[in-house]
Scaffold this active site. Structure first.
Site, mmCIF file in Angstrom:
data_model
loop_
_atom_site.group_PDB
_atom_site.id
_atom_site.type_symbol
_atom_site.label_atom_id
_atom_site.label_comp_id
_atom_site.label_asym_id
_atom_site.label_seq_id
_atom_site.Cartn_x
_atom_site.Cartn_y
_atom_site.Cartn_z
ATOM 1 N N LYS A 8 0.852 -1.193 0.000
ATOM 2 C CA LYS A 8 0.000 0.000 0.000
ATOM 3 C C LYS A 8 0.884 1.238 0.000
ATOM 4 C CE LYS A 8 -4.127 -1.840 2.167
ATOM 5 N NZ LYS A 8 -3.745 -3.224 1.832
ATOM 6 N N ASP A 63 -1.666 -2.239 -4.074
ATOM 7 C CA ASP A 63 -3.070 -2.282 -3.641
ATOM 8 C C ASP A 63 -3.786 -0.955 -3.902
ATOM 9 O OD1 ASP A 63 -2.859 -4.843 -2.666
ATOM 10 O OD2 ASP A 63 -2.820 -4.279 -0.546
ATOM 11 N N ARG A 76 -5.510 -6.386 -11.009
ATOM 12 C CA ARG A 76 -6.399 -7.080 -10.085
ATOM 13 C C ARG A 76 -7.712 -6.284 -10.033
ATOM 14 N NH1 ARG A 76 -4.487 -6.628 -4.172
ATOM 15 N NH2 ARG A 76 -2.886 -8.096 -4.829
ATOM 16 N N GLY A 117 -14.011 -3.364 -4.230
ATOM 17 C CA GLY A 117 -13.649 -2.164 -3.468
ATOM 18 C C GLY A 117 -14.099 -2.296 -2.026
HETATM 19 P P1 FDA Z 1 -19.059 -9.613 -1.959
HETATM 20 O O1 FDA Z 1 -18.537 -9.210 -0.624
HETATM 21 O O2 FDA Z 1 -19.908 -8.657 -2.735
HETATM 22 O O3 FDA Z 1 -19.854 -10.960 -1.775
HETATM 23 C C1 FDA Z 1 -20.550 -11.536 -2.881
HETATM 24 C C2 FDA Z 1 -20.774 -13.007 -2.640
HETATM 25 O O4 FDA Z 1 -19.507 -13.688 -2.513
HETATM 26 C C3 FDA Z 1 -21.513 -13.327 -1.377
HETATM 27 O O5 FDA Z 1 -22.894 -13.162 -1.544
HETATM 28 C C4 FDA Z 1 -21.099 -14.784 -1.172
HETATM 29 O O6 FDA Z 1 -21.796 -15.625 -2.035
HETATM 30 C C5 FDA Z 1 -19.631 -14.754 -1.583
HETATM 31 N N1 FDA Z 1 -18.776 -14.497 -0.410
HETATM 32 C C6 FDA Z 1 -18.167 -13.334 -0.092
HETATM 33 N N2 FDA Z 1 -17.489 -13.465 1.065
HETATM 34 C C7 FDA Z 1 -17.698 -14.724 1.489
HETATM 35 C C8 FDA Z 1 -17.293 -15.451 2.638
HETATM 36 N N3 FDA Z 1 -16.573 -14.914 3.615
HETATM 37 N N4 FDA Z 1 -17.680 -16.749 2.745
HETATM 38 C C9 FDA Z 1 -18.461 -17.315 1.793
HETATM 39 N N5 FDA Z 1 -18.896 -16.670 0.696
HETATM 40 C C10 FDA Z 1 -18.516 -15.397 0.545
HETATM 41 N N6 FDA Z 1 -10.224 -4.010 -1.933
HETATM 42 C C11 FDA Z 1 -9.691 -2.773 -2.113
HETATM 43 O O7 FDA Z 1 -10.393 -1.774 -1.953
HETATM 44 N N7 FDA Z 1 -8.363 -2.648 -2.452
HETATM 45 C C12 FDA Z 1 -7.555 -3.719 -2.675
HETATM 46 O O8 FDA Z 1 -6.379 -3.561 -2.998
HETATM 47 C C13 FDA Z 1 -8.124 -5.021 -2.508
HETATM 48 N N8 FDA Z 1 -7.371 -6.146 -2.697
HETATM 49 C C14 FDA Z 1 -7.986 -7.373 -2.691
HETATM 50 C C15 FDA Z 1 -7.273 -8.510 -3.027
HETATM 51 C C16 FDA Z 1 -7.889 -9.741 -3.105
HETATM 52 C C17 FDA Z 1 -7.103 -10.934 -3.505
HETATM 53 C C18 FDA Z 1 -9.289 -9.834 -2.815
HETATM 54 C C19 FDA Z 1 -10.008 -11.152 -2.928
HETATM 55 C C20 FDA Z 1 -9.998 -8.729 -2.446
HETATM 56 C C21 FDA Z 1 -9.360 -7.495 -2.351
HETATM 57 N N9 FDA Z 1 -10.059 -6.362 -1.961
HETATM 58 C C22 FDA Z 1 -9.469 -5.127 -2.124
HETATM 59 C C23 FDA Z 1 -11.388 -6.486 -1.287
HETATM 60 C C24 FDA Z 1 -12.530 -6.378 -2.261
HETATM 61 O O9 FDA Z 1 -12.621 -5.062 -2.749
HETATM 62 C C25 FDA Z 1 -13.869 -6.747 -1.602
HETATM 63 O O10 FDA Z 1 -14.103 -5.860 -0.554
HETATM 64 C C26 FDA Z 1 -13.936 -8.165 -1.090
HETATM 65 O O11 FDA Z 1 -13.290 -9.058 -1.931
HETATM 66 C C27 FDA Z 1 -15.402 -8.602 -0.952
HETATM 67 O O12 FDA Z 1 -16.051 -8.561 -2.202
HETATM 68 P P2 FDA Z 1 -16.376 -9.873 -3.060
HETATM 69 O O13 FDA Z 1 -16.108 -9.553 -4.483
HETATM 70 O O14 FDA Z 1 -15.606 -11.019 -2.544
HETATM 71 O O15 FDA Z 1 -17.916 -10.123 -2.931
#
Ligand code: FDA
Length: 316
Positions: free
Chosen positions: A107, A144, A194, A198
């Site tokens: 970061k 990041d 990536r 967010g």
């Molecule tokens: P979201 O939270 O919208 O969930 C959608 C669905 O995914 C849920 O309904 C469920 O089905 C499934 N799910 C999600 N979490 C689950 C859990 N714990 N258990 C089971 N199912 C689950 N953000 C940022 O602002 N800056 C960054 O640099 C990064 N870097 C980053 C790296 C990596 C590798 C990841 C995976 C994520 C990030 N993020 C990030 C975080 C990202 O922005 C986000 O906040 C989280 O990934 C949560 O969003 P999702 O896309 O996972 O789905």
């Protein structure tokens, strides 16, 4: 809990991530250890290396994040650089089967971006030291994404790093209205990008506030990245986005080594392994260090179930 969680609890939890008072108190709670371990493998470099070894043994790639953010003091930024150089040395002792299995995430605010004087210059120089060291050891670097006020400075720094180290990756957040344009620019330049939804609470002037809008933008951005010549890193746990990535990769004739899935340590662990057994590349984001508070709060804010897990642990 859906709409109430999104409109009331989520902003409050994210606001708590900036409260020093809550941070200090929570670090003393007995429950902390149990909750933190779910999302952070440990505070020490040794703990992180044990987790790295386990992921590599299971056929997954890693990106390791030394937890530190919002540095407002140049010596702290320097300490973060030193921690990353040590981390890179330690990671280089692993000999993973494929190039690219090892990566660090960093970061820019931890490297001094927010310093009142010459913050951008200091962060750029610090990031370059880490990227140079990583490059010499065959380890990748991704910068990041933090809150929207830092995007322009970050992308300027990443463009400059990519002039000398084209593998340097960065993150684009589907919640931001500008991201579709940023995806078009970086995809056409062949960058490692990536794509995530967010994790920061952003104002409506710059961000989509409805989940549906963020998801729609994620899909638009994913299409742009998959279509272009770059290397998309699909960072999500969302089954819909994961399936869409596989379908789009097929549509654009991508081979499994030309893109990857990414998920956070401790989240959907079975799905991480399942995807890897299909031949897809999967990378686990593995944070470690003493400053786990902000990271943990963002995980709690993302999902009601994470919060329930936390509250259950509080009850003992
Ligand atoms: P979201 O939270 O919208 O969930 C959608 C669905 O995914 C849920 O309904 C469920 O089905 C499934 N799910 C999600 N979490 C689950 C859990 N714990 N258990 C089971 N199912 C689950 N953000 C940022 O602002 N800056 C960054 O640099 C990064 N870097 C980053 C790296 C990596 C590798 C990841 C995976 C994520 C990030 N993020 C990030 C975080 C990202 O922005 C986000 O906040 C989280 O990934 C949560 O969003 P999702 O896309 O996972 O789905």
């Amino acid at each position: 809990m859906g709409p109430v969680f999104d409109t009331v609890l989520r902003p409050a939890i994210v606001a708590a991530s900036r409260s020093e008072r809550i941070e200090n108190a929570s670090q003393r709670w007995p429950v902390t250890e149990r909750v933190v371990r779910r999302f952070v493998p440990g505070e020490s470099l040794d703990a992180a290396m044990t987790a790295v070894g386990d992921e590599l043994d299971d056929g997954l790639a890693v990106t390791v994040d030394f937890l530190s953010e919002d540095t407002l003091d140049e010596s702290q930024a320097e300490a973060t650089v030193v921690a990353y150089l040590e981390l890179l040395e330690s990671m280089s002792s692993f000999r993973p089967a494929s190039f690219g299995s090892l990566e660090v995430s960093l970061k820019l605010t931890a490297l001094g971006l927010g310093l009142p004087e010459h913050g951008a210059k200091i962060a750029a120089e610090n990031a370059r030291r880490i990227v140079e060291a990583a490059d010499s050891l065959g380890i990748l670097v991704t910068v990041d994404a933090e809150n929207h006020t830092t995007v322009d400075q970050r992308l300027t720094i990443v463009r400059s790093l990519r002039d000398d180290f084209p593998d340097t990756g960065t993150v684009l957040q589907a919640c931001l209205r500008r991201t579709e344009d940023d995806c078009a620019e970086f995809a056409s330049s062949g960058a490692r990008i990536r794509l995530c939804k967010g994790a920061y609470a952003e104002p409506a002037a710059v961000a989509f506030t409805e989940r549906r809008q963020v998801d729609d933008n994620y899909l638009r951005c994913l299409r742009t990245l998959m279509k272009g010549p770059g290397y998309p890193m699909v960072a999500t746990h969302d089954p819909t986005m994961i399936d869409a990535a596989t379908i789009l990769a097929g549509e654009f004739g991508r081979t499994p080594d030309s893109w990857e899935h990414q998920m956070l340590y401790g989240i959907r662990v079975d799905e991480q392994r399942r995807l890897a057994t299909t031949g897809a590349r999967v990378r686990v984001y593995l944070p470690y260090g003493e400053q786990w508070y902000g990271y943990l709060v963002r995980r709690l804010a993302e999902r009601p179930a994470n919060l329930v897990f936390f509250l259950r642990a509080l009850r003992g």
